[in-house]
Write a protein that holds these residues in place. Sequence first.
Motif, PDB file in Angstrom:
ATOM      1  N   ALA A   4       0.834  -1.198   0.000  1.00  0.00           N
ATOM      2  CA  ALA A   4       0.000   0.000   0.000  1.00  0.00           C
ATOM      3  C   ALA A   4       0.871   1.251   0.000  1.00  0.00           C
ATOM      4  CB  ALA A   4      -0.934  -0.004   1.208  1.00  0.00           C
ATOM      5  N   MET A   5       2.002   1.201   0.668  1.00  0.00           N
ATOM      6  CA  MET A   5       2.944   2.319   0.631  1.00  0.00           C
ATOM      7  C   MET A   5       3.481   2.514  -0.787  1.00  0.00           C
ATOM      8  SD  MET A   5       5.075   1.505   4.122  1.00  0.00           S
ATOM      9  CE  MET A   5       4.219   1.106   5.645  1.00  0.00           C
ATOM     10  N   GLY A   6       3.740   1.378  -1.451  1.00  0.00           N
ATOM     11  CA  GLY A   6       4.202   1.473  -2.840  1.00  0.00           C
ATOM     12  C   GLY A   6       3.159   2.106  -3.736  1.00  0.00           C
ATOM     13  N   ASN A   7       1.893   1.723  -3.564  1.00  0.00           N
ATOM     14  CA  ASN A   7       0.823   2.316  -4.365  1.00  0.00           C
ATOM     15  C   ASN A   7       0.680   3.800  -4.074  1.00  0.00           C
ATOM     16  OD1 ASN A   7      -0.025   0.283  -6.005  1.00  0.00           O
ATOM     17  ND2 ASN A   7      -1.848  -0.245  -4.848  1.00  0.00           N
ATOM     18  N   ALA A   8       0.792   4.175  -2.794  1.00  0.00           N
ATOM     19  CA  ALA A   8       0.721   5.591  -2.444  1.00  0.00           C
ATOM     20  C   ALA A   8       1.846   6.366  -3.127  1.00  0.00           C
ATOM     21  CB  ALA A   8       0.797   5.759  -0.930  1.00  0.00           C
ATOM     22  N   GLY A   9       3.038   5.754  -3.183  1.00  0.00           N
ATOM     23  CA  GLY A   9       4.155   6.405  -3.864  1.00  0.00           C
ATOM     24  C   GLY A   9       3.911   6.583  -5.349  1.00  0.00           C
ATOM     25  N   VAL A  10       3.363   5.534  -5.985  1.00  0.00           N
ATOM     26  CA  VAL A  10       3.063   5.644  -7.419  1.00  0.00           C
ATOM     27  C   VAL A  10       2.014   6.723  -7.669  1.00  0.00           C
ATOM     28  CG1 VAL A  10       2.097   4.429  -9.404  1.00  0.00           C
ATOM     29  CG2 VAL A  10       3.733   3.273  -7.914  1.00  0.00           C
ATOM     30  N   ALA A  11       0.989   6.775  -6.812  1.00  0.00           N
ATOM     31  CA  ALA A  11      -0.047   7.795  -6.966  1.00  0.00           C
ATOM     32  C   ALA A  11       0.553   9.191  -6.871  1.00  0.00           C
ATOM     33  CB  ALA A  11      -1.136   7.605  -5.909  1.00  0.00           C
ATOM     34  N   CYS A  12       1.412   9.398  -5.890  1.00  0.00           N
ATOM     35  CA  CYS A  12       2.066  10.710  -5.749  1.00  0.00           C
ATOM     36  C   CYS A  12       2.953  11.016  -6.955  1.00  0.00           C
ATOM     37  CB  CYS A  12       2.892  10.753  -4.467  1.00  0.00           C
ATOM     38  SG  CYS A  12       1.897  10.843  -2.954  1.00  0.00           S
ATOM     39  N   MET A  13       3.665  10.003  -7.434  1.00  0.00           N
ATOM     40  CA  MET A  13       4.548  10.209  -8.580  1.00  0.00           C
ATOM     41  C   MET A  13       3.746  10.647  -9.800  1.00  0.00           C
ATOM     42  SD  MET A  13       7.710   7.770  -9.747  1.00  0.00           S
ATOM     43  CE  MET A  13       6.755   6.334 -10.165  1.00  0.00           C
ATOM     44  N   ASP A  40       7.154  13.504  -2.233  1.00  0.00           N
ATOM     45  CA  ASP A  40       6.229  12.676  -1.452  1.00  0.00           C
ATOM     46  C   ASP A  40       6.334  11.210  -1.874  1.00  0.00           C
ATOM     47  OD1 ASP A  40       5.311  14.889  -0.091  1.00  0.00           O
ATOM     48  OD2 ASP A  40       3.545  15.175  -1.357  1.00  0.00           O
ATOM     49  N   ALA A  41       6.457  10.995  -3.186  1.00  0.00           N
ATOM     50  CA  ALA A  41       6.593   9.625  -3.682  1.00  0.00           C
ATOM     51  C   ALA A  41       7.824   8.958  -3.085  1.00  0.00           C
ATOM     52  CB  ALA A  41       6.664   9.630  -5.205  1.00  0.00           C
ATOM     53  N   LEU A  42       8.951   9.668  -3.085  1.00  0.00           N
ATOM     54  CA  LEU A  42      10.177   9.092  -2.526  1.00  0.00           C
ATOM     55  C   LEU A  42      10.008   8.752  -1.052  1.00  0.00           C
ATOM     56  CD1 LEU A  42      12.913  11.316  -4.217  1.00  0.00           C
ATOM     57  CD2 LEU A  42      12.493   8.883  -4.616  1.00  0.00           C
ATOM     58  N   ALA A  43       9.297   9.600  -0.323  1.00  0.00           N
ATOM     59  CA  ALA A  43       9.070   9.315   1.098  1.00  0.00           C
ATOM     60  C   ALA A  43       8.265   8.031   1.274  1.00  0.00           C
ATOM     61  CB  ALA A  43       8.355  10.496   1.754  1.00  0.00           C
ATOM     62  N   TRP A  44       7.241   7.831   0.421  1.00  0.00           N
ATOM     63  CA  TRP A  44       6.451   6.607   0.508  1.00  0.00           C
ATOM     64  C   TRP A  44       7.293   5.380   0.157  1.00  0.00           C
ATOM     65  CZ3 TRP A  44       2.327   5.960   3.144  1.00  0.00           C
ATOM     66  CH2 TRP A  44       1.364   6.958   3.268  1.00  0.00           C
ATOM     67  N   PHE A  45       8.098   5.494  -0.907  1.00  0.00           N
ATOM     68  CA  PHE A  45       8.926   4.355  -1.302  1.00  0.00           C
ATOM     69  C   PHE A  45       9.937   4.008  -0.209  1.00  0.00           C
ATOM     70  CE2 PHE A  45       8.130   5.933  -5.853  1.00  0.00           C
ATOM     71  CZ  PHE A  45       7.006   5.151  -5.969  1.00  0.00           C
ATOM     72  N   ASP A  46      10.498   5.029   0.420  1.00  0.00           N
ATOM     73  CA  ASP A  46      11.453   4.769   1.494  1.00  0.00           C
ATOM     74  C   ASP A  46      10.776   4.065   2.671  1.00  0.00           C
ATOM     75  OD1 ASP A  46      13.506   5.872   0.046  1.00  0.00           O
ATOM     76  OD2 ASP A  46      13.430   7.825   1.029  1.00  0.00           O
ATOM     77  N   ARG A  47       9.544   4.472   2.980  1.00  0.00           N
ATOM     78  CA  ARG A  47       8.804   3.798   4.052  1.00  0.00           C
ATOM     79  C   ARG A  47       8.531   2.341   3.679  1.00  0.00           C
ATOM     80  NH1 ARG A  47       3.512   6.936   5.853  1.00  0.00           N
ATOM     81  NH2 ARG A  47       3.288   4.947   6.993  1.00  0.00           N
ATOM     82  N   GLY A  48       8.117   2.135   2.429  1.00  0.00           N
ATOM     83  CA  GLY A  48       7.823   0.776   1.996  1.00  0.00           C
ATOM     84  C   GLY A  48       9.051  -0.117   2.010  1.00  0.00           C
ATOM     85  N   LEU A  49      10.180   0.441   1.575  1.00  0.00           N
ATOM     86  CA  LEU A  49      11.404  -0.354   1.510  1.00  0.00           C
ATOM     87  C   LEU A  49      11.966  -0.648   2.901  1.00  0.00           C
ATOM     88  CD1 LEU A  49      13.031   1.300  -1.613  1.00  0.00           C
ATOM     89  CD2 LEU A  49      12.229  -1.066  -1.423  1.00  0.00           C
ATOM     90  N   ALA A  50      11.614   0.184   3.861  1.00  0.00           N
ATOM     91  CA  ALA A  50      11.996  -0.136   5.241  1.00  0.00           C
ATOM     92  C   ALA A  50      11.280  -1.402   5.711  1.00  0.00           C
ATOM     93  CB  ALA A  50      11.660   1.035   6.164  1.00  0.00           C
ATOM     94  N   GLN A  51      10.079  -1.655   5.157  1.00  0.00           N
ATOM     95  CA  GLN A  51       9.331  -2.860   5.484  1.00  0.00           C
ATOM     96  C   GLN A  51       9.752  -4.042   4.621  1.00  0.00           C
ATOM     97  OE1 GLN A  51       6.939  -3.124   7.928  1.00  0.00           O
ATOM     98  NE2 GLN A  51       7.386  -1.017   8.528  1.00  0.00           N
ATOM     99  N   GLN A  52       9.972  -3.779   3.333  1.00  0.00           N
ATOM    100  CA  GLN A  52      10.318  -4.839   2.375  1.00  0.00           C
ATOM    101  C   GLN A  52      11.541  -4.391   1.571  1.00  0.00           C
ATOM    102  OE1 GLN A  52       5.773  -6.529   1.619  1.00  0.00           O
ATOM    103  NE2 GLN A  52       6.993  -5.843  -0.090  1.00  0.00           N
ATOM    104  N   PRO A  53      12.731  -4.568   2.127  1.00  0.00           N
ATOM    105  CA  PRO A  53      13.946  -4.023   1.497  1.00  0.00           C
ATOM    106  C   PRO A  53      14.237  -4.570   0.107  1.00  0.00           C
ATOM    107  CG  PRO A  53      14.368  -4.662   3.774  1.00  0.00           C
ATOM    108  CD  PRO A  53      13.025  -5.205   3.415  1.00  0.00           C
ATOM    109  N   ARG A  54      13.677  -5.721  -0.250  1.00  0.00           N
ATOM    110  CA  ARG A  54      13.973  -6.327  -1.545  1.00  0.00           C
ATOM    111  C   ARG A  54      12.810  -6.194  -2.522  1.00  0.00           C
ATOM    112  NH1 ARG A  54      18.957  -7.094  -2.715  1.00  0.00           N
ATOM    113  NH2 ARG A  54      18.388  -8.789  -4.124  1.00  0.00           N
TER     114      ARG A  54
END
Length: 587
Positions: free
Chosen positions: A239-248, A255-269
Amino acid sequence: MDILGRIWSAARGGRNSAPELRAGQAPDANKEDEAAALRQRGNALLEQGSLAEAIACYRRACESAPEDALAWLNQGYALLQAGQADAAGDCLRRALSIDSNLADAHFLLGQSDARRGLLPQALACYDRALALDPALSAAALGRIDLLLDLQRWQEALAQIDAQGAGQAMPLRQQRARALHGLGCNAEALACIDQLLAQQPGDADALHGKANILLELGDHQGALDASAQVLAQHPGFADAMGNAGVACMRMGRLQDALAWFDRGLAQQPRDAAMHWNRGLALLTLGDLAQGWPEHEWRWGATVLRHARAPFTESHPQWAGEPLAGKTLLLHAEQGLGDSIQFVRYVPLLAAAGARIVLRVPPALHALCAGLSPACTLLAQDAPLPHLDFHCPLMSLPLAFRTTLDSIPAAGGYLRSDAAKRAHWEQALGPRRGPRVGLVWSGGTQHKNDANRSMPLEALLRAVPAHCTPVSLQKEVRPGDAGVLQASGMFHAGAALQGFDDTAALIDCVDLVVSVDTSVAHLAGALGKRLLLLLPAVPDWRWLLERQDSPWYASARLFRQGADAQWAPVLARVRAELEGAEPQREARC
């Protein structure tokens, strides 16, 4: 019964268990008893959540009775739960070598293959499992998921409907995904809304809704749906990834980068989030960080199913010395991408490489003159000896390209003189500046609705003293009548390859184009280019600036935040009012 229950049932004396031990058995009966006890203890530990201890018990069971198929099956399942797909696959193959009729083992082996990205092999495993046990619902659902991952939308939809999409929540979700993949987004959204009416706030359904809203262009709606998911499940990385794509897609890149960074903290790969993060960084002009992230495209897009065998058997070039080495460069995505990045071929030749270039046939003649050290290779031709391979879009990473070091921005392709003479004769006498027009791209492009426009709108930007020339090969039905009524020159099907289009471009004075492969071709030829860009452009055009570091001859005309073409076309018309024939045009 779920798959774990089925395994426990079998291990505790269910349908796949070994016969009860009787007096007078073979001397290894005690070991079989020991293995059965270890299996049962492993099951109990697994039920308690003690995964590592369960795996240890199953391993001891396998050591005690190496021919106990259920011990290998249970160990494979536990290893899958632990995320060890390779080791799980080894155990499951061992179980099947003992008893090839274990439907659960075929299913779990399919799961192992799927997690390793071996989707066709996984599909074959699920088929074998279902042939042995048609009631194995987990395999049926998993098979549909694989078809969806393989983008075999119609086949997936047929299987969903055959099983009764109205009967189970997972099937309804899969149906929405299949409809989404087929482009039936309104119908997919209706399916999701039916799910949410029954289970308001269902996280998976809301996540699916966000995916569909992204495709429908309702980016704020997608962001809102993702926020609803995260309100219930704060760690839901997708869902964080989708939020990032929406912002992008709304142009809110920080804002997109912030969402992607949050998502990658959960799923680094997570490949998709890395790839989207890379696109955001590239759009912002941060090429140093963007190129490495862009490499994740191989796991994030349909490319993950399209890797050629040589990419596994030969190393990818990453900047190593090339003197005397043979390097295979290969296309991977759109024609425009190939045109943009073949600019690196002369640099590679200067480094002493023997270059083998594999691009679509439509680009062969165009690329033939790039370098004497470059040999063109047909897609189905056998490969010569290779030292390295490199996807064309990975060359900027290997060269550590920055905005200040982009090579050959002034042009690096040339058209054929005989073809130019042909088009010059076909165009007839000059009656004013010739303006090449491109108003639409391929309909399969994910952003086509935003990048393309009707021919009628573009023609209004061409002043009367200019002569419009169509550079389109394919014309949509809605534009056919306007094209005919305009009387402009249209080569159409005569543009058999991009070398034909290049020669025609060199017979006009400038090109006005939406973001398509022909725009890249005009820039690569060094032709004056007025490029029309949507409010949120593709990454390579960066933000705000009116020039392009990739093509020195290009001037960028951008939509405003209102995403309207009319103001853009008014500026284009003002630019064309002063247009004059270019005396140096190669015609």
